[in-house]
Design a protein around this motif. Structure first.
Motif, PDB file in Angstrom:
ATOM      1  N   ILE A   1       0.815  -1.130   0.072  1.00 59.71           N
ATOM      2  CA  ILE A   1      -0.035  -0.167   0.190  1.00 59.71           C
ATOM      3  C   ILE A   1       0.900   1.175  -0.082  1.00 59.71           C
ATOM      4  N   ARG A   2       0.723   2.155  -1.064  1.00 56.01           N
ATOM      5  CA  ARG A   2       1.478   3.080  -1.229  1.00 56.01           C
ATOM      6  C   ARG A   2       0.566   4.355  -1.314  1.00 56.01           C
ATOM      7  N   PRO A   3       0.259   5.003  -0.531  1.00 56.06           N
ATOM      8  CA  PRO A   3      -0.922   6.353  -0.200  1.00 56.06           C
ATOM      9  C   PRO A   3      -0.490   7.153  -1.453  1.00 56.06           C
ATOM     10  N   ALA A   4       0.621   7.618  -1.342  1.00 54.67           N
ATOM     11  CA  ALA A   4       1.185   8.830  -2.234  1.00 54.67           C
ATOM     12  C   ALA A   4       0.825   8.231  -3.871  1.00 54.67           C
ATOM     13  N   ARG A   5       1.284   7.008  -4.098  1.00 57.65           N
ATOM     14  CA  ARG A   5       1.160   6.674  -5.572  1.00 57.65           C
ATOM     15  C   ARG A   5      -0.297   6.457  -5.899  1.00 57.65           C
ATOM     16  N   ASP A   6      -1.124   6.123  -4.702  1.00 58.28           N
ATOM     17  CA  ASP A   6      -2.514   5.884  -4.913  1.00 58.28           C
ATOM     18  C   ASP A   6      -3.312   7.060  -5.316  1.00 58.28           C
TER      19      ASP A   6
ATOM     20  N   THR B   1      -1.861   9.936  -6.490  1.00 63.84           N
ATOM     21  CA  THR B   1      -1.558  10.507  -7.777  1.00 63.84           C
ATOM     22  C   THR B   1      -2.381   9.877  -8.715  1.00 63.84           C
ATOM     23  N   ARG B   2      -2.794   8.518  -8.847  1.00 67.44           N
ATOM     24  CA  ARG B   2      -3.510   7.787  -9.770  1.00 67.44           C
ATOM     25  C   ARG B   2      -4.712   8.205  -9.807  1.00 67.44           C
ATOM     26  N   VAL B   3      -5.591   8.265  -8.554  1.00 64.85           N
ATOM     27  CA  VAL B   3      -6.677   8.898  -8.404  1.00 64.85           C
ATOM     28  C   VAL B   3      -6.913  10.127  -8.864  1.00 64.85           C
ATOM     29  N   GLU B   4      -6.059  11.130  -8.628  1.00 66.73           N
ATOM     30  CA  GLU B   4      -6.067  12.527  -9.019  1.00 66.73           C
ATOM     31  C   GLU B   4      -6.052  12.627 -10.650  1.00 66.73           C
ATOM     32  N   ALA B   5      -5.361  11.728 -11.086  1.00 69.22           N
ATOM     33  CA  ALA B   5      -5.129  11.503 -12.788  1.00 69.22           C
ATOM     34  C   ALA B   5      -6.431  11.042 -13.473  1.00 69.22           C
TER      35      ALA B   5
ATOM     36  N   LEU C   1      -9.385  11.428 -12.005  1.00 75.48           N
ATOM     37  CA  LEU C   1     -10.428  12.398 -12.017  1.00 75.48           C
ATOM     38  C   LEU C   1     -10.212  13.451 -12.784  1.00 75.48           C
ATOM     39  N   ALA C   2      -8.963  13.798 -12.981  1.00 75.77           N
ATOM     40  CA  ALA C   2      -8.710  14.891 -14.032  1.00 75.77           C
ATOM     41  C   ALA C   2      -8.940  14.596 -15.433  1.00 75.77           C
ATOM     42  N   ALA C   3      -9.055  13.341 -15.574  1.00 72.91           N
ATOM     43  CA  ALA C   3      -9.418  12.797 -17.275  1.00 72.91           C
ATOM     44  C   ALA C   3     -10.739  12.538 -17.264  1.00 72.91           C
ATOM     45  N   GLY C   4     -11.430  12.708 -16.110  1.00 70.47           N
ATOM     46  CA  GLY C   4     -13.017  12.583 -16.231  1.00 70.47           C
ATOM     47  C   GLY C   4     -13.340  10.913 -15.835  1.00 70.47           C
ATOM     48  N   ARG C   5     -12.579  10.209 -15.402  1.00 68.88           N
ATOM     49  CA  ARG C   5     -12.834   8.846 -15.328  1.00 68.88           C
ATOM     50  C   ARG C   5     -13.247   8.648 -13.535  1.00 68.88           C
ATOM     51  N   ALA C   6     -13.881   7.729 -13.415  1.00 67.16           N
ATOM     52  CA  ALA C   6     -14.043   7.314 -11.979  1.00 67.16           C
ATOM     53  C   ALA C   6     -12.693   6.731 -11.470  1.00 67.16           C
ATOM     54  N   PRO C   7     -12.481   6.838 -10.063  1.00 64.50           N
ATOM     55  CA  PRO C   7     -11.088   6.122  -9.707  1.00 64.50           C
ATOM     56  C   PRO C   7     -11.444   4.483  -9.624  1.00 64.50           C
ATOM     57  N   ARG C   8     -10.586   3.833 -10.210  1.00 61.02           N
ATOM     58  CA  ARG C   8     -10.736   2.343 -10.169  1.00 61.02           C
ATOM     59  C   ARG C   8      -9.319   1.753  -9.924  1.00 61.02           C
TER      60      ARG C   8
END
Length: 83
Positions: A50-55, A57-61, A63-70
């Motif tokens: 589990i890497r909170p910073a990596r996760d 970043t992935r979620v923010e990317a 969301l910025a692309a208009g996709r749901a975080p999965r």
């Protein structure tokens, strides 16, 4: 509700079998040691994977692309099972 009850009955049943097979004190001690080992392994795996910073970043990317975080896993599974 029944699934949860069935799952929670596994550990008491295991402890009971160990207590019956090895004697009350030895059996319960063994059950506690097995549970302790399981918790230590789970904790180490959690620290390793589990890497909170990596996760974040992935979620923010996503969301910025208009996709749901999965998760990657859920995307792979949904791609395999899409009809």
């Amino acid at each position: 509700m029944t699934e949860q009850v069935e799952r929670t009955e596994v550990l008491p049943a295991l402890a009971g079998r160990l207590a019956t097979a090895r004697g009350p004190l030895d059996g319960l001690r063994t059950a506690w040691l097995l549970l302790s080992a399981l918790l230590i392994v789970a904790g180490l795996l959690t620290i390793a994977f589990i890497r909170p910073a990596r996760d974040a970043t992935r979620v923010e990317a996503r969301l910025a692309a208009g996709r749901a975080p999965r998760s990657r896993w859920s995307e792979e599974v949904s791609a395999r099972w899409t009809l």
